[in-house]
Design an enzyme around this catalytic site. Structure first.
Site, PDB file in Angstrom:
ATOM      1  N   ASN A  71       0.868  -1.177   0.000  1.00  0.00           N
ATOM      2  CA  ASN A  71       0.000   0.000   0.000  1.00  0.00           C
ATOM      3  C   ASN A  71       0.908   1.230   0.000  1.00  0.00           C
ATOM      4  O   ASN A  71       1.464   1.592   1.031  1.00  0.00           O
ATOM      5  CB  ASN A  71      -0.889  -0.031   1.259  1.00  0.00           C
ATOM      6  CG  ASN A  71      -1.723   1.228   1.400  1.00  0.00           C
ATOM      7  OD1 ASN A  71      -1.824   2.030   0.473  1.00  0.00           O
ATOM      8  ND2 ASN A  71      -2.322   1.408   2.564  1.00  0.00           N
ATOM      9  N   TRP A  72       1.026   1.835  -1.170  1.00  0.00           N
ATOM     10  CA  TRP A  72       1.989   2.939  -1.290  1.00  0.00           C
ATOM     11  C   TRP A  72       1.454   4.262  -0.750  1.00  0.00           C
ATOM     12  O   TRP A  72       2.184   5.257  -0.706  1.00  0.00           O
ATOM     13  CB  TRP A  72       2.409   3.094  -2.763  1.00  0.00           C
ATOM     14  CG  TRP A  72       3.339   2.009  -3.210  1.00  0.00           C
ATOM     15  CD1 TRP A  72       3.988   1.111  -2.411  1.00  0.00           C
ATOM     16  CD2 TRP A  72       3.739   1.712  -4.558  1.00  0.00           C
ATOM     17  NE1 TRP A  72       4.767   0.284  -3.190  1.00  0.00           N
ATOM     18  CE2 TRP A  72       4.637   0.628  -4.500  1.00  0.00           C
ATOM     19  CE3 TRP A  72       3.427   2.277  -5.804  1.00  0.00           C
ATOM     20  CZ2 TRP A  72       5.219   0.086  -5.643  1.00  0.00           C
ATOM     21  CZ3 TRP A  72       4.003   1.731  -6.945  1.00  0.00           C
ATOM     22  CH2 TRP A  72       4.897   0.651  -6.858  1.00  0.00           C
ATOM     23  N   LYS A  73       0.181   4.300  -0.415  1.00  0.00           N
ATOM     24  CA  LYS A  73      -0.417   5.526   0.134  1.00  0.00           C
ATOM     25  C   LYS A  73      -0.078   6.720  -0.780  1.00  0.00           C
ATOM     26  O   LYS A  73      -0.022   6.559  -1.992  1.00  0.00           O
ATOM     27  CB  LYS A  73       0.056   5.745   1.576  1.00  0.00           C
ATOM     28  CG  LYS A  73      -0.146   4.490   2.429  1.00  0.00           C
ATOM     29  CD  LYS A  73       0.060   4.713   3.895  1.00  0.00           C
ATOM     30  CE  LYS A  73      -0.140   3.393   4.631  1.00  0.00           C
ATOM     31  NZ  LYS A  73      -0.071   3.526   6.074  1.00  0.00           N
ATOM     32  N   GLY A 104       2.428   2.416  10.684  1.00  0.00           N
ATOM     33  CA  GLY A 104       3.418   3.472  10.515  1.00  0.00           C
ATOM     34  C   GLY A 104       4.116   3.874  11.808  1.00  0.00           C
ATOM     35  O   GLY A 104       4.802   4.884  11.857  1.00  0.00           O
ATOM     36  N   SER A 158       3.216  -1.951  10.315  1.00  0.00           N
ATOM     37  CA  SER A 158       4.669  -2.036  10.515  1.00  0.00           C
ATOM     38  C   SER A 158       5.253  -3.405  10.169  1.00  0.00           C
ATOM     39  O   SER A 158       6.193  -3.865  10.816  1.00  0.00           O
ATOM     40  CB  SER A 158       5.050  -1.623  11.943  1.00  0.00           C
ATOM     41  OG  SER A 158       4.696  -0.263  12.160  1.00  0.00           O
ATOM     42  N   GLU A 197      -5.677  -4.551  10.582  1.00  0.00           N
ATOM     43  CA  GLU A 197      -4.620  -3.557  10.784  1.00  0.00           C
ATOM     44  C   GLU A 197      -4.868  -2.797  12.087  1.00  0.00           C
ATOM     45  O   GLU A 197      -5.649  -1.831  12.105  1.00  0.00           O
ATOM     46  CB  GLU A 197      -4.610  -2.560   9.624  1.00  0.00           C
ATOM     47  CG  GLU A 197      -4.338  -3.198   8.274  1.00  0.00           C
ATOM     48  CD  GLU A 197      -3.681  -2.203   7.312  1.00  0.00           C
ATOM     49  OE1 GLU A 197      -2.672  -2.567   6.714  1.00  0.00           O
ATOM     50  OE2 GLU A 197      -4.182  -1.071   7.178  1.00  0.00           O
ATOM     51  N   HIS A 217      -9.516   1.659   4.947  1.00  0.00           N
ATOM     52  CA  HIS A 217      -8.231   1.848   5.626  1.00  0.00           C
ATOM     53  C   HIS A 217      -8.413   2.822   6.787  1.00  0.00           C
ATOM     54  O   HIS A 217      -9.181   3.779   6.692  1.00  0.00           O
ATOM     55  CB  HIS A 217      -7.182   2.377   4.636  1.00  0.00           C
ATOM     56  CG  HIS A 217      -5.803   2.309   5.209  1.00  0.00           C
ATOM     57  ND1 HIS A 217      -5.327   3.267   6.086  1.00  0.00           N
ATOM     58  CD2 HIS A 217      -4.814   1.394   5.080  1.00  0.00           C
ATOM     59  CE1 HIS A 217      -4.102   2.921   6.460  1.00  0.00           C
ATOM     60  NE2 HIS A 217      -3.768   1.796   5.856  1.00  0.00           N
ATOM     61  N   GLU A 232      -6.718   5.181   7.794  1.00  0.00           N
ATOM     62  CA  GLU A 232      -6.450   6.597   7.466  1.00  0.00           C
ATOM     63  C   GLU A 232      -7.664   7.224   6.783  1.00  0.00           C
ATOM     64  O   GLU A 232      -7.909   8.420   6.913  1.00  0.00           O
ATOM     65  CB  GLU A 232      -5.184   6.685   6.600  1.00  0.00           C
ATOM     66  CG  GLU A 232      -3.939   6.427   7.440  1.00  0.00           C
ATOM     67  CD  GLU A 232      -2.774   5.804   6.695  1.00  0.00           C
ATOM     68  OE1 GLU A 232      -2.760   5.813   5.458  1.00  0.00           O
ATOM     69  OE2 GLU A 232      -1.860   5.284   7.377  1.00  0.00           O
ATOM     70  N   GLY A 289       2.785  -0.989   4.204  1.00  0.00           N
ATOM     71  CA  GLY A 289       2.968   0.399   3.793  1.00  0.00           C
ATOM     72  C   GLY A 289       4.446   0.713   3.613  1.00  0.00           C
ATOM     73  O   GLY A 289       5.054   0.429   2.571  1.00  0.00           O
ATOM     74  N   GLY A 290       5.056   1.303   4.649  1.00  0.00           N
ATOM     75  CA  GLY A 290       6.436   1.793   4.579  1.00  0.00           C
ATOM     76  C   GLY A 290       7.426   0.823   3.950  1.00  0.00           C
ATOM     77  O   GLY A 290       8.209   1.197   3.073  1.00  0.00           O
TER      78      GLY A 290
HETATM   79  P1  PGA Z   1       2.753   0.402   7.534  1.00  0.00           P
HETATM   80  O1  PGA Z   1       1.327   0.644   6.867  1.00  0.00           O
HETATM   81  O2  PGA Z   1       3.260  -0.917   7.011  1.00  0.00           O
HETATM   82  O3  PGA Z   1       3.602   1.557   7.094  1.00  0.00           O
HETATM   83  O4  PGA Z   1       2.541   0.354   9.011  1.00  0.00           O
HETATM   84  C1  PGA Z   1       0.421  -0.407   6.684  1.00  0.00           C
HETATM   85  C2  PGA Z   1      -0.887   0.100   6.147  1.00  0.00           C
HETATM   86  O5  PGA Z   1      -1.296   1.207   6.563  1.00  0.00           O
HETATM   87  O6  PGA Z   1      -1.534  -0.551   5.307  1.00  0.00           O
END
Ligand code: PGA
Length: 259
Positions: free
Chosen positions: A9-11, A175, A215, A169, A97, A99, A236-237
């Site tokens: 997930n590149w956001k 993050g 994470s 999640e 998600h 966010e 994500g990251g």
């Molecule tokens: P993260 O993000 O791996 O950077 O914690 C995961 C996500 O929000 O899908």
């Protein structure tokens, strides 16, 4: 047997040249390796879906959007519809998600509506749920997950369990560098699978992919994937660098052999 999914997930990261360079390098890797047992998914931002779909067509890497509009068409400035996404030929779309729930006030009912509109257009939802730190500390994680599932799956039929992927999640792990322990994650995944077994039957629950997100990185992926109910990661990251993404698909392939 469920395949392991490694989804990036590149956001709101990467510009066009970076997206293309990543895809090209990943395809080089995929050309020299057997990627049968691991499903790779990339979720770039809206403007790059089209080039990703073209670059990755007929390749062992699927493309996902990060969100979709609740509406089918019309005067909704800035929104992107499921019909538009389907016209690109992409397979997946992330919905719910944390966010989006946090910054765009998305509710379970809205996420349920998004699930319906995606499925009506032949796109597989990757539906995210998860508790906040306050909720975990208050000991109500299970209640929150069940409430999210009830709301997101209201009036939704599942026949095979392959119509949707769920991502657990925990918000406090996204993050933050703080991952749920494999035991904490497995406990939540089992609760989720049992909810599906109860509502839709054991065969659906058995086919359902449940991803862990929060994470995830190459260093902690193996112990998470070793859990019986964790079928992959929504990352994500650690998915932003192609080397790290490839390392994680390698780890997933090794775990799959032993699972
Ligand atoms: P993260 O993000 O791996 O950077 O914690 C995961 C996500 O929000 O899908």
């Amino acid at each position: 047997m469920r395949k392991i999914i490694i989804a990036g997930n590149w956001k709101m990261n990467k510009a066009l040249n970076e997206v293309e360079a990543f895809c090209t390098e990943l395809l080089d890797y995929a050309a020299g390796h057997n990627c049968e047992e691991v499903r790779m998914i990339l979720a770039p931002a809206f403007p790059f879906l089209s080039s990703c779909c073209r670059l990755l067509e007929a390749q062992p890497v699927s493309v996902s959007a990060q969100d979709v509009s609740l509406y089918s068409e019309g005067a909704y400035t800035g929104e992107v519809s499921a019909v538009m996404l389907a016209s690109l030929g992409l397979e997946y779309c992330i919905i719910g998600h944390s966010e989006r729930r946090q910054f765009h006030a998305e509710t379970n009912a809205m996420i349920c509506g998004k699930q319906k509109i995606l499925r009506a257009n032949g796109i597989l939802p990757i539906l995210c749920i998860g508790e906040s730190l306050e909720q975990r500390d208050a000991g109500i994680t299970g209640d929150i997950l069940l409430e999210q599932l009830e709301g997101c799956f209201e009036d939704i039929d599942l026949e095979t369990g392959k119509e949707v992927t769920v991502a657990y999640e925990p918000v406090w792990a996204i993050g933050t560098g703080r991952t749920a322990t494999p035991t904490q994650a497995e406990e939540a995944h089992l609760l989720i699978r049992n909810w599906f077994a109860h509502k839709y039957g054991p065969a659906v629950a058995d086919n359902l992919h449940i991803l862990y997100g929060g994470s995830v990185k190459p260093d902690n992926l193996a112990e998470l994937l070793a859990q019986p109910d964790i079928d992959g990661g929504l990352i994500g990251g650690a998915s932003l660098q192609v080397e790290s993404f490839i390392r994680m698909t390698r780890i997933a392939a090794q775990i799959k052999e032993g699972k």
